[in-house]
Motif scaffolding. Structure first.
Motif, PDB file in Angstrom:
ATOM      1  N   TYR A 100       5.952   6.647   6.714  1.00 50.59           N
ATOM      2  CA  TYR A 100       7.271   6.387   6.159  1.00 50.59           C
ATOM      3  C   TYR A 100       8.243   6.052   7.288  1.00 50.59           C
ATOM      4  O   TYR A 100       8.379   6.767   8.259  1.00 50.59           O
ATOM      5  CB  TYR A 100       7.766   7.609   5.395  1.00 50.59           C
TER       6      TYR A 100
ATOM      7  N   GLU B 149       2.676   3.616   3.098  1.00 52.62           N
ATOM      8  CA  GLU B 149       4.085   3.956   2.940  1.00 52.62           C
ATOM      9  C   GLU B 149       4.280   5.467   3.088  1.00 52.62           C
ATOM     10  O   GLU B 149       5.167   5.939   3.793  1.00 52.62           O
ATOM     11  CB  GLU B 149       4.561   3.480   1.559  1.00 52.62           C
TER      12      GLU B 149
ATOM     13  N   TYR C 128       0.826  -1.219   0.000  1.00 51.44           N
ATOM     14  CA  TYR C 128       0.000   0.000   0.000  1.00 51.44           C
ATOM     15  C   TYR C 128       0.856   1.264   0.000  1.00 51.44           C
ATOM     16  O   TYR C 128       1.578   1.528   0.956  1.00 51.44           O
ATOM     17  CB  TYR C 128      -0.935   0.015   1.211  1.00 51.44           C
ATOM     18  N   LYS C 129       0.700   2.030  -1.083  1.00 50.98           N
ATOM     19  CA  LYS C 129       1.489   3.260  -1.206  1.00 50.98           C
ATOM     20  C   LYS C 129       1.062   4.292  -0.155  1.00 50.98           C
ATOM     21  O   LYS C 129       1.892   5.026   0.379  1.00 50.98           O
ATOM     22  CB  LYS C 129       1.315   3.862  -2.615  1.00 50.98           C
ATOM     23  N   ASP C 130      -0.247   4.335   0.156  1.00 50.63           N
ATOM     24  CA  ASP C 130      -0.738   5.339   1.137  1.00 50.63           C
ATOM     25  C   ASP C 130      -0.112   5.112   2.506  1.00 50.63           C
ATOM     26  O   ASP C 130       0.232   6.046   3.219  1.00 50.63           O
ATOM     27  CB  ASP C 130      -2.249   5.280   1.348  1.00 50.63           C
TER      28      ASP C 130
END
Length: 671
Positions: A216, A212, A208-210
Motif C-alpha cells: 500500500y 495493493e 491486483y488487489k494483493d
C-alpha cells in the motif's frame, strides 16, 4: 504523514513534535561517529563492519526543534538477504523517518551509490553526506558535490565526524528540509526498455488487489519494479499470475543485465565527475596490508599481537590488582574488629567483602585487556585478522565475518550472538550461535587469572594465549561439527571491506574500554552480590559456620564428587562451578567464601588444595561449560524457542567435561 492538523495549531505543533530522521550507509563509513556527533551520545564507534545490528535511537535539538535520530545497520543494498538488510529495508519502507541521511565514504564513494539509487526510488527525502573529508584532504583528494546534487536533485554535504567539519551545515539542511511537505521529485531516467517495463509494471499492478494490500502506498513508487529486476521475486512474493504476465511481455534476465550495466556506468560517470583530484594513495598502508594479510607471516603476527596483549595485561595490571587486594583485606580486618555479632561479622567479612572484593580485584586486568584489544580493533588491525582467518574459517563452514563475532564474544557472549544477525546463511548462523559460548568472555577472566597466577605465574601470558587460541579453535570445530546436523543450506559469498588504518583516538578507546568493562562493575553490584550472600548462607548453615564441610554448600558440591574426584576437584570446586552458571565471575567470589580465606590469599589456599594439572583442566572446563543465564536467554531469543537453548545447556556441559578430561590426561604427561 502525521500532519493532518489544521493551520491554526500547526505552528504550535512543529515546536513540540519530534521529527524522526535516520542514518543509513555501508558498514564502516562513520555512521555511528556521525550519530554521536549529532546527538552527543556515547555509542561505541567501531572500526569494524557489522557492529550496528539493531537500530539505535538518540535525540537532539536544533534551533528549538526536536529531532529523533535512528542509526540503522550498515548495509550495501536494501534487499532481504540478511537480517540487518531486512531491518533497514522495512524501516525505510515504513516511511517512519521523514529524512534519510545516507553516509558515504569520501575515499570510497562508488560503493554507497547503489544504496543511494535504491533510496531515491523509494521516494524518501535524502541528504547525501560524504564523510571522512578530513582523511580525503590529507591525501590531496578534492571532491565537488555539484555533479551529484544537480544530477540527482538532492542535497550533498561534505563532513568529518571526527573534526566536526560540516556538521553545522548538515544540521541546517536537516532543519530546513524537515516539515516541508512536498517531496522533491528526483526521478531517475532509465534507458527506454527499462522505462517501458516500469510503466507496464505499474499499470498492471493496479489490477491486483494483493499487491495493493501488501505494498500500500508503494504501488506508484518505482522501487518495486526495479527491485524485482535486481533481486527477483523471492522476498517480494508478487502473485504468480502477475509474474507470468510480466514474464510473457519482457525478458527479465536481459532487462536485469541492461539495468545493471546502465547503473554501473551511470554511477562511475557521476563519481568520476565529482572527484576533481584523485589524490595520492598512501603506499605504507598497502605495504602493511600485504604483511598483515600474508598467509604465514600474518598468522605469526596475529599470535604475537595476542601474546603481547596478554603479557601487557598481566604485567601492567598486577601491581594495581595487588593494591586493590590489600585494600579489601584492610577493609575486611577493619570491619571484623567493629562487628561483634558473629553471624553478621561472617556475612560481611567472609561473605560480602571476600566474595565481591575477590571479583573486583580483577578490574585492572579487565580494563587493561580491553584497552589493548580496543587498540587492535580501532586501528583497523582486527578486521585484517578476520580476513586472514577467513581462509581457515571456510574449512569449518564459516566465513571471516564469524571471526568478528568471536572477538566480540571475548567481551561478552550476548552481543556476539546478536551480531550473528549479519550472517545471511541460516545454517552457518545457527551453528555459530550455538558455538559462540565457547568464545572466552571477560567474566571468565578472573577465574583464569586466579588459577594462572596461583599455579603458572612464570608462564602466565603463554597459558592465557593458549586459552584464547583454544577458544577460537573450539568455536570453529564446534561449528563444523554442528553443521553436519543442521539441514538448511544456501551459500552466500563473504565480502569484507578492510577499513583504513587509523591511529585510535584516546576518546574512542576509553569509550570502548568502558563499554566492555562496565558490565563487570554492574554485575559486581547485582548478580555477584546476591550470589555471594546466597553462597555464604549455604555455607554458614545448618551448623552456624562451625563446620563448612557439612554445610548445605558442601551437600551441593558433593553430589558431583563422583564425577570430578579423578580430576582432583573437591566439593568446594564443584559448588563454585554450580553457582558459576548464573555468571562466571561467581566462581571466583564463591571460592573466596568457600575456601574461607582470611589473611592468606586465595591462591595460597588453592595451591594447598589442588594440583597444577587439576587447575589447568579446571581452566579449560570454565572456558567451555554452560553459558551464563544472560547468554542462554539470548540464544533462546535469537533462535526463537527453547529447543536450542536447552541443547546449548547440555551440549556445552558435555564438551566441557570431555575437554577437562583430555587436558587432565595430556597435562599429566607434562606437569
Amino acid at each position: 504523514m502525521g500532519h493532518h492538523h489544521d493551520h491554526v495549531e500547526n505552528t504550535v505543533l512543529t515546536e513540540d513534535s519530534e521529527s524522526e530522521i535516520s542514518i543509513i550507509g555501508n558498514p564502516n563509513v562513520g555512521k555511528t561517529s556521525l550519530f554521536n556527533a549529532l546527538t552527543g551520545a556515547k555509542q561505541y564507534v567501531a572500526n569494524w563492519p557489522g557492529v550496528t545490528v539493531e537500530k539505535k535511537v538518540g535525540t537532539f535539538k536544533y534551533k528549538g526543534k526536536s529531532f529523533k535520530l535512528v542509526d540503522l545497520p550498515g548495509v550495501y543494498t536494501l534487499s532481504s538477504k540478511s537480517e540487518d538488510e531486512k531491518v533497514a529495508k522495512d524501516y525505510i519502507l515504513s516511511k517512519e523517518s521523514e529524512i534519510v541521511i545516507l553516509v558515504a565514504d569520501a575515499l570510497n564513494l562508488e560503493s554507497s551509490m547503489f544504496l543511494l539509487f535504491q533510496l531515491i526510488e523509494m521516494e524518501v527525502k535524502i541528504i547525501l553526506v560524504i564523510n571522512a573529508i578530513d582523511e580525503a584532504k590529507e591525501k590531496g583528494r578534492v571532491i565537488d558535490t555539484s555533479p551529484i546534487s544537480k544530477t540527482l536533485n538532492i542535497p550533498v554535504i561534505l563532513t568529518s565526524a571526527r573534526t566536526g567539519e560540516g556538521i553545522e551545515k548538515l544540521l541546517e539542511e536537516v532543519y530546513s528540509l524537515s516539515g516541508t511537505k512536498n517531496i522533491i521529485k528526483n526521478k531517475i531516467k532509465y534507458p527506454e526498455p527499462i522505462e517501458k517495463f516500469v510503466y507496464y509494471f505499474q499499470e498492471k499492478a493496479f489490477q491486483y488487489k494483493d499487491i495493493e494490500a501488501k505494498y500500500y502506498g508503494d504501488r506508484e513508487n518505482r522501487w518495486l519494479p526495479i527491485y524485482l529486476l535486481e533481486f527477483g521475486n523471492n522476498d517480494l512474493e508478487l502473485p504468480e499470475t502477475f509474474m507470468e504476465d510480466i514474464s510473457e511481455k519482457f525478458d527479465l534476465a536481459a532487462l536485469k543485465n541492461e539495468y545493471l550495466n546502465w547503473k554501473f556506468n551511470f554511477i562511475s560517470y557521476l563519481v568520476t565527475s565529482s572527484i576533481i583530484k584523485e589524490g595520492i594513495d598512501w603506499s605504507l598502508r598497502d605495504i602493511l596490508d600485504h604483511v598483515f594479510t600474508h598467509k604465514v607471516l600474518g598468522i605469526l603476527i596475529y599470535i604475537f599481537a595476542l601474546f603481547s596483549v596478554f603479557s601487557l595485561t598481566f604485567s601492567v595490571a598486577q601491581p594495581l590488582s595487588d593494591l586493590l587486594e590489600s585494600s579489601f583485606n584492610f577493609l575486611g580486618n577493619f570491619a571484623s574488629n567493629y562487628i561483634n555479632i558473629p553471624w553478621l561479622n561472617s556475612l560481611i567479612v567472609d561473605g560480602i567483602i571476600a566474595g565481591v572484593g575477590g571479583v573486583l580485584i580483577f578490574l585492572p586486568q579487565i580494563f587493561i585487556l580491553f584497552f589493548f584489544l580496543g587498540f587492535l580493533e580501532e586501528s583497523g588491525y582486527l578486521p585484517r585478522a578476520a580476513f586472514l582467518v577467513d581462509r581457515i574459517a571456510r574449512n569449518f563452514g564459516l566465513s571471516g565475518r564469524s571471526f568478528m563475532s568471536i572477538i566480540l564474544g571475548f567481551g561478552c557472549n550476548v552481543p556476539a550472538i546478536i551480531s550473528t544477525k549479519t550472517i545471511a546463511n541460516k545454517k552457518e548462523r545457527l551453528a555459530l550461535i550455538l558455538s559462540l559460548p565457547f568464545s572466552s568472555c571477560s567474566a571468565r577472566l578472573p577465574v583464569y587469572i586466579v588459577f594462572i597466577s596461583a599455579f603458572f605465574s612464570a608462564h602466565a601470558a603463554t597459558i592465557m594465549m593458549l586459552v584464547y587460541l583454544s577458544s577460537i579453535a573450539l568455536v570453529l570445530i564446534s561449528s563444523k561439527f554442528l553443521q553436519i546436523f543442521i539441514t538448511q543450506a544456501d551459500d552466500i559469498p563473504f565480502t569484507i571491506e578492510l577499513p583504513r588504518f587509523r591511529m585510535p583516538t584516546l576518546k574512542n578507546l576509553s569509550i570502548y574500554t568502558w563499554n566492555r568493562g562496565k558490565h563487570f562493575l554492574q554485575k559486581a553490584g547485582g548478580v555477584i552480590f546476591v550470589a555471594t550472600i546466597i553462597i555464604w548462607t549455604l555455607s554458614f548453615f545448618p551448623n552456624f559456620g562451625e563446620d563448612i564441610n557439612n554445610s548445605y554448600a558442601a551437600v551441593i558440591g558433593k553430589i558431583f564428587e563422583p564425577l570430578t574426584r579423578h580430576l582432583g576437584w573437591d566439593w568446594r570446586i564443584n559448588t563454585g562451578l554450580v553457582f558459576g552458571v548464573a555468571a562466571k565471575e561467581i566462581v571466583v567470589s564463591s571460592y573466596s567464601t568457600l575456601f574461607n580465606v582470611g589473611e592468606e590469599s586465595l591462591s595460597f589456599a588453592l595451591q594447598n588444595s589442588i594440583t597444577p594439572v587439576s587447575a589447568l583442566s579446571l581452566i579449560f572446563f570454565v572456558l567451555t561449560y554452560i553459558p551464563c543465564f544472560a547468554t542462554l536467554a539470548t540464544i533462546k531469543a535469537e533462535t526463537n524457542g527453547w529447543k536450542w537453548m536447552i541443547f546449548s545447556f547440555f551440549y556445552t556441559i558435555i564438551v566441557a567435561y570431555l575437554i577437562a578430561n583430555i587436558v587432565f590426561f595430556i597435562g599429566g604427561i607434562f606437569l
